[in-house]
Design an enzyme around this catalytic site. Structure first.
Site, PDB file in Angstrom:
ATOM      1  N   HIS A  27       0.861  -1.182   0.000  1.00 36.55           N
ATOM      2  CA  HIS A  27       0.000   0.000   0.000  1.00 36.55           C
ATOM      3  C   HIS A  27       0.895   1.229   0.000  1.00 36.55           C
ATOM      4  O   HIS A  27       2.026   1.198   0.506  1.00 36.55           O
ATOM      5  CB  HIS A  27      -0.885   0.020   1.244  1.00 36.55           C
TER       6      HIS A  27
ATOM      7  N   GLU B   6       0.973   3.899   1.760  1.00 41.98           N
ATOM      8  CA  GLU B   6       1.441   4.341   3.076  1.00 41.98           C
ATOM      9  C   GLU B   6       2.604   3.498   3.575  1.00 41.98           C
ATOM     10  O   GLU B   6       3.571   4.031   4.122  1.00 41.98           O
ATOM     11  CB  GLU B   6       0.308   4.257   4.113  1.00 41.98           C
TER      12      GLU B   6
ATOM     13  N   CYS C 173      -6.405   2.267   5.535  1.00 40.74           N
ATOM     14  CA  CYS C 173      -7.094   1.053   5.969  1.00 40.74           C
ATOM     15  C   CYS C 173      -6.568   0.650   7.354  1.00 40.74           C
ATOM     16  O   CYS C 173      -5.674   1.305   7.897  1.00 40.74           O
ATOM     17  CB  CYS C 173      -6.850  -0.069   4.961  1.00 40.74           C
TER      18      CYS C 173
ATOM     19  N   CYS D 160      -2.694   0.008   7.359  1.00 36.03           N
ATOM     20  CA  CYS D 160      -1.881   1.219   7.249  1.00 36.03           C
ATOM     21  C   CYS D 160      -2.049   2.130   8.459  1.00 36.03           C
ATOM     22  O   CYS D 160      -1.075   2.739   8.912  1.00 36.03           O
ATOM     23  CB  CYS D 160      -2.221   1.949   5.960  1.00 36.03           C
TER      24      CYS D 160
END
Length: 152
Positions: free
Chosen positions: A56, A58, A86, A89
């Site tokens: 992801h 992040e 999410c 993260c």
């Protein structure tokens, strides 16, 4: 009005999100700002390219920032991301001890910084970052809407 540093950082994150979209991944971009406001980490979703569920934006940005910082602790750093993080993260940001999370679009389906869950403000956790939401929200939402319109 949002902090001009956050707006400029979000514009950088949007450019990164466009790169994710070009390679067929959900267009999310992220940057990590040092206490001085300089970008020390950046990333965009790479799950499809890397075949990695943890790629992801992040996570990629925080990993890069940790290397630049020579420490996993990102105290006094700011995570700027185009989409509300999410649970994975948000949890990683708490574990990295980021001072604040700045995000653009809310994620009603999987957001963990206030929408569906509120991981970062859970009083049971030892660290709770400041949250700034809705920075360039329309632009951040538009790139996601366009991506999903073309991929459905």
């Amino acid at each position: 009005m949002s902090n001009p540093v956050f707006i400029e950082a979000m514009r950088n994150a949007l450019e990164l999100a466009a790169k994710a979209s070009q390679q067929g991944d959900v267009p999310v971009g992220a940057v990590v700002l040092s206490p001085a406001g300089e970008i020390v980490g950046q990333g965009y979703n790479n799950r499809e390219l890397d075949h990695d569920p943890m790629s992801h934006a992040e996570i990629v940005a925080m990993r890069e920032a940790a290397i630049a910082n020579n420490s996993w602790r990102l105290d006094d750093h700011t995570l700027v991301v185009t989409l509300e993080p999410c649970t994975m993260c948000a949890g990683a940001a708490v574990q990295a001890r980021v001072a604040r999370i700045v995000f653009g679009a809310f994620d009603e389906k999987a957001g963990a910084v206030g929408s569906l869950w509120d991981v970062v403000r859970d009083r049971r956790l030892p660290h709770r970052p400041e949250v700034v939401s809705g920075v360039l929200a329309d632009e951040c939402g538009a790139i996601l809407s366009e991506f999903f319109k073309n991929h459905r």
